[in-house]
Structures are given as C-alpha cells and as structure tokens.
Design a protein around this motif. Structure first.
Motif, mmCIF file in Angstrom:
data_model
loop_
_atom_site.group_PDB
_atom_site.id
_atom_site.type_symbol
_atom_site.label_atom_id
_atom_site.label_comp_id
_atom_site.label_asym_id
_atom_site.label_seq_id
_atom_site.Cartn_x
_atom_site.Cartn_y
_atom_site.Cartn_z
ATOM 1 N N ILE A 117 0.870 -1.174 0.000
ATOM 2 C CA ILE A 117 0.000 0.000 0.000
ATOM 3 C C ILE A 117 0.905 1.220 0.000
ATOM 4 N N GLU A 118 0.526 2.229 -0.763
ATOM 5 C CA GLU A 118 1.284 3.479 -0.764
ATOM 6 C C GLU A 118 0.585 4.500 0.125
ATOM 7 N N VAL A 119 1.386 5.185 0.974
ATOM 8 C CA VAL A 119 0.821 6.157 1.909
ATOM 9 C C VAL A 119 1.575 7.474 1.798
ATOM 10 N N PRO A 120 0.911 8.598 2.060
ATOM 11 C CA PRO A 120 1.604 9.892 2.043
ATOM 12 C C PRO A 120 2.407 10.092 3.332
ATOM 13 N N GLU A 182 -1.858 6.371 8.611
ATOM 14 C CA GLU A 182 -2.127 6.510 7.177
ATOM 15 C C GLU A 182 -2.291 5.151 6.518
ATOM 16 N N TYR A 183 -1.472 4.192 6.904
ATOM 17 C CA TYR A 183 -1.569 2.833 6.347
ATOM 18 C C TYR A 183 -2.955 2.250 6.622
ATOM 19 N N LEU A 184 -3.409 2.359 7.866
ATOM 20 C CA LEU A 184 -4.713 1.811 8.230
ATOM 21 C C LEU A 184 -5.850 2.543 7.518
ATOM 22 N N THR A 185 -5.706 3.857 7.368
ATOM 23 C CA THR A 185 -6.737 4.642 6.680
ATOM 24 C C THR A 185 -6.859 4.202 5.231
ATOM 25 N N ARG A 186 -5.718 4.048 4.545
ATOM 26 C CA ARG A 186 -5.734 3.620 3.133
ATOM 27 C C ARG A 186 -6.238 2.184 3.006
ATOM 28 N N LEU A 187 -5.826 1.333 3.931
ATOM 29 C CA LEU A 187 -6.269 -0.061 3.897
ATOM 30 C C LEU A 187 -7.786 -0.146 4.031
ATOM 31 N N LYS A 188 -8.328 0.593 4.994
ATOM 32 C CA LYS A 188 -9.780 0.581 5.190
ATOM 33 C C LYS A 188 -10.505 1.107 3.962
ATOM 34 N N GLU A 311 -12.870 0.634 -9.534
ATOM 35 C CA GLU A 311 -11.784 1.612 -9.585
ATOM 36 C C GLU A 311 -11.433 1.958 -8.137
ATOM 37 N N LEU A 312 -10.186 1.761 -7.758
ATOM 38 C CA LEU A 312 -9.773 1.921 -6.368
ATOM 39 C C LEU A 312 -9.522 3.394 -6.029
ATOM 40 N N PRO A 313 -9.507 3.730 -4.727
ATOM 41 C CA PRO A 313 -9.503 5.141 -4.318
ATOM 42 C C PRO A 313 -8.404 5.994 -4.933
ATOM 43 N N GLU A 314 -7.158 5.522 -4.916
ATOM 44 C CA GLU A 314 -6.056 6.361 -5.389
ATOM 45 C C GLU A 314 -6.172 6.627 -6.883
ATOM 46 N N THR A 335 -13.526 11.180 -2.330
ATOM 47 C CA THR A 335 -13.348 9.750 -2.592
ATOM 48 C C THR A 335 -13.229 8.964 -1.294
ATOM 49 N N ALA A 336 -13.590 9.572 -0.163
ATOM 50 C CA ALA A 336 -13.456 8.899 1.132
ATOM 51 C C ALA A 336 -14.237 7.591 1.154
ATOM 52 N N THR A 337 -15.381 7.565 0.485
ATOM 53 C CA THR A 337 -16.136 6.317 0.328
ATOM 54 C C THR A 337 -16.556 6.189 -1.126
ATOM 55 N N ARG A 338 -16.807 4.982 -1.521
ATOM 56 C CA ARG A 338 -17.210 4.720 -2.913
ATOM 57 C C ARG A 338 -18.562 5.371 -3.211
#
Length: 491
Positions: A117-120, A182-188, A311-314, A335-338
């Motif tokens: 996963i890529e995180v800022p 950030e990792y957990l936020t992107r994963l969720k 289509e994924l969030p990023e 884009t916080a939720t689909r």
C-alpha cells in the motif's frame, strides 16, 4: 487521565521505531466460513451457532466459496500475489471463547503474499509492504463484567465463532505512528471500495494489533518487540504507539531490557499494560487441517474475481483531479467512500462546473453535517440539489449569501435544495442602473473611504462592495457589483 512517559526529545531522536501491523477483517458474507450459520451481527447471544462452529464431535467444516472470492478480491486490491495453492491449518490454543480448542487458519501456505500500500508521508509517497494475507475463522467473544461487589464474571457469546476473516500482515516498514495511521486509513478505504467488509470497528469487523520495537538509529538488527492489543480506533492506535515507543526507549535508557510480550492499551489512562508473554509460532502447534483439502484457485476463478474489481480510491482520485479540475484536497474528501465518490461524479456530470460542485459540497454541506452530527446519508440536501445550487451560482442567479441562506433553510426544514429554492426563489439584482444607484449612495455616505481608495489603498473597494451588498439585502449580482464599484471609484 492520560499518562505520558517523560523522554527528552533528543534522547527519543536517537532511536528508530519499527512497526508492523496485523489487521483482522471480517468478510461480509451471509454465512460463516465453514458452516451455514448466519453471519449477521447483533443477534441474541449464542443463537447463530451449530455443531460445526461449536466444535461438537463429528461435525465437519465445509469452506464458504463466497468467503474465498472476497478474500481473493481483497488480496488483488492490495497488490498481492494470490497463490494457486494454499493450505488451512489448525492453530491450537485454549480460551473459553474457542470451543474447538483450535482455530482454523493458514500458516506456511497462505492465500496471498507480497502486496503493498502506498501512503503519504512528509517526505513523499512511501510504499509499505504486505507480507501475507491469509484466511481464517474468528473466535467467539468474551464479555467481562464486574458483578457484584466488583467480582469479575465473564460471559461467552459464541455467535462470532466461525465468522470468516482475512488477516493482513504488514512488513515491518512503518517507522512512525503517523505512518501507521495513514496505512490503516488507506487499507480501510480499499476494503470498503471492494465491499468485502463493512470495516466497522465498533462491531469488531476490523481489528488491529500493532507490533512495535525500537533500535538505535543506524542499526539494522531489530529490537525486541511488544504487541499492543485492545485498540478500537485508528486514533488510539497512533496514541498507543506513541506511548509504547517512549516506554521502550525509557526502559533501554535506564539500563533495562524490553521483553517480548503482549500489552493492552487503556484509552482512559493513555498507557499500555502488560497482559502476557508473547507466544511464538511453535507454541500454537500448527499442523494442516485434516478435515479440509488444500485450496486450489484456478486461473479462471482469479480472472472472474478480478473482473469485479472497482476503480480503487487512489486511481479514482487521480482521474477526478484530471477530469474535473478539482484540488487534491477536494479529491481526497470526495473519494473517502465509494458511495460519496459515485454521488459526486453523478452531480459533477450533470452540472456546468464540477469544480463549483466540489466547492459547494466542501464549504456548505460538510460543515453543516458536522455541526449537526449527521452522516452524508442523512443529509436533506442531495447531490442533485448541490448540482442545482452550483448551476445557479455559476449563472450568477444566486449570491454566496443567498446560497448559504437556502442551505440553512434546507437543514432547518429537512427539505432538498430544489424544493427550498422553488419556494423561496430569491431574486438577484442584475440591472446595472439599480446597482449604480446604490453604489452612488454608499460612496456619498463614506467620503473618508473614498479618499483612502484614491490615495492608493485599493483594498478599500471590498468595503464598498460589502456596504452595497448589505443595502441590497444580498441581492446584488456579485460579479457585476465588483465591476461597477471599481469603475465608479476609479472615475
């Protein structure tokens, strides 16, 4: 009261934290992993159970195909390599909420491996590796209660036994509590987009354990790690890691030795407590589950699952920035939720200015929702209403003040923006002569400000615009008003 460990910043800076996260995610299947019992949360205790999930003699597990598909979809979304062959194993341990005396999991041959996963981060985008993603079943739930006279009693609800899980294990690539957050936020986000789980931490469908150690900066060898459990929010995980890092540094600096153990986070006190010594893998006596054959995933099945990938969030953020010319911050929010992204795109495609739709959503809708403690689904104003508001503002038919007033009315009455607009129908003054007359009146009443403007203080023009807008009760066309005020003052 929060408790802190007092370690001077310069001492803390001598050490580097090493963090790895283990995230358990309940899959959103209708039935359990190895039986036909309902997987619905909130049923009366010990009602969604059968001989299989109770571990009664002679009961045999049958693997839930939908759980396999969901786990595979999650693995692909997390850039993992999905193995053609994986094996279920028995993880043996005793606990009151584990009636079989073992948990069906996967050990040396997991479903998927080597994801990321890529995180800022403050230094740019960082890729955090995922060691493995494997399938397993959940245990039951123990409820501890003080009753009576503070005598602790434990109640066991076995409804959760057999709920299908995926465990996602990160590489020890995380170096700060903020990176963990950030990792957990992107994963969720990714898991919610794929709809494999509802990720509801309050209901236990997403749970996280953190492994953390510290080592002197520049040293390659890892320090002794502690596992932090019982953390029920991403914010608390960040706080728990901050505390644990300082605690370990303090132990080392005082000449002590960090021991490998499991610790519990107490949010009220803001600290971790020792729970038990940390088990090694061999303590669980893993061996292949004799009642389940190896799980074979064919190329056809993987391809069919991959077709369901949204289509994924990023990727969606990048496309929306390019397509709608919105800011990165707006794209992040939208884009916080689909569901939110879908609604925004529908409104953006219908409106004359997608950028204005994003602006109104951010400046007018989200602030009101937050103030009233409402979720987007509870908003009286739909995305269709926001699209209408954006078009009216774009055409100059509504001033920002009028738009705010209409939004306030919509939230007071619980009506959509379109209904409120049709009833209220605020009119804008677009006749230049009428606006010029009001400008002349304001200029005549404020000679001091006129002198300031003509003396070079051009920002005073905003004063005249505000006074005319007040005189017109917010109905003067803003663009025309600004143009005419400058023209009058310059002449």
């Amino acid at each position: 009261m929060a408790t802190t460990v007092s370690v001077p910043p310069d001492v803390l800076a001598k050490y580097e934290p090493v963090i790895g996260l283990e995230v358990h995610v309940q899959l959103l299947t209708a039935t359990k992993a190895f039986c036909g019992c309902s997987n619905q949360f909130g049923a009366p205790p010990n009602t969604n159970v059968c001989p299989v999930c109770l571990g009664l003699p002679g009961a045999l597990p049958v693997l839930n195909e939908r759980a396999v598909e969901f786990a595979t979809l999650a693995a692909l979304a997390l850039n993992c390599t999905v193995n053609d062959r994986s094996v279920f194993a028995r993880k043996n341990y005793f606990y009151p909420d584990l009636p079989k005396g073992y948990q069906i999991s996967q050990f040396d041959k997991p479903l998927a491996e080597h994801g990321w996963i890529e995180v800022p981060t403050p230094n740019g985008i960082k890729r955090i590796g995922i060691t493995r993603l494997h399938m397993e079943e959940d245990a039951g739930k123990s409820l501890h209660d003080g009753f009576p006279d503070s005598a602790t009693r434990t109640y066991v609800d076995l409804n959760r036994c057999g709920t299908p899980l995926i465990e996602i294990v990160s590489e020890p690539d995380i170096r700060t509590p903020d990176e963990a957050y950030e990792y957990l936020t992107r994963l969720k986000e990714i898991l919610l987009y794929t709809a494999v789980s509802d990720c509801n931490m309050e209901e236990g469908s997403l749970r996280c354990d953190a492994n953390v150690s510290v080592r002197p900066r520049g040293q390659e060898k890892f320090g002794t790690k502690a596992e932090v459990k019982n953390v029920n929010s991403f914010r608390f995980i960040r706080s728990a890691l901050e505390y644990e890092i300082e605690r370990q540094v303090e132990v080392i600096e005082s000449g002590g030795r960090v021991v490998q153990e499991t610790r519990l986070w107490n949010a009220n006190e803001g600290r971790t407590y020792s729970m038990r010594s940390k088990e090694q893998a061999h303590d669980y006596r893993y061996f292949p589950e004799p009642d389940l054959p190896p799980l074979i995933l064919t190329p056809h099945l993987k391809a069919e699952v991959a077709k369901r990938m949204p289509e994924l969030p990023e990727a969606r953020r990048k496309r929306m920035i390019a397509e709608y010319e919105i800011s990165e911050q707006d794209a992040q929010t939208l884009t916080a939720t689909r569901a939110l992204a879908d609604q925004f795109e529908a409104a953006a495609k219908a409106a004359k200015s997608p950028k204005r739709v994003a602006n109104i959503f951010q400046s007018e809708l989200t602030s009101r929702l937050k103030a009233k403690g409402l979720e987007l689904e509870q908003s009286p104003i739909t995305m269709k209403g926001i699209s209408l508001a954006a078009d009216l503002a774009e055409d100059g038919k509504l001033s920002s003040k009028q738009l705010k007033q209409l939004f306030d009315t919509a939230f007071e009455t619980g009506e959509d923006f379109g209904l409120v607009y049709e009833r209220e129908k605020p009119q804008q003054i677009t006749d230049p002569a009428a606006i010029e007359k009001m400008i002349d009146e304001v200029i005549a009443a404020n000679p001091k400000q006129v002198e300031q403007y003509r003396g070079g203080k051009k920002t005073v023009a905003a004063f005249f615009v505000g006074q005319v807008m007040k005189l017109s009760k917010g109905q003067a066309n803003p663009a025309l008003l600004n143009e005419l005020v400058t023209k009058k003052l310059d002449s």
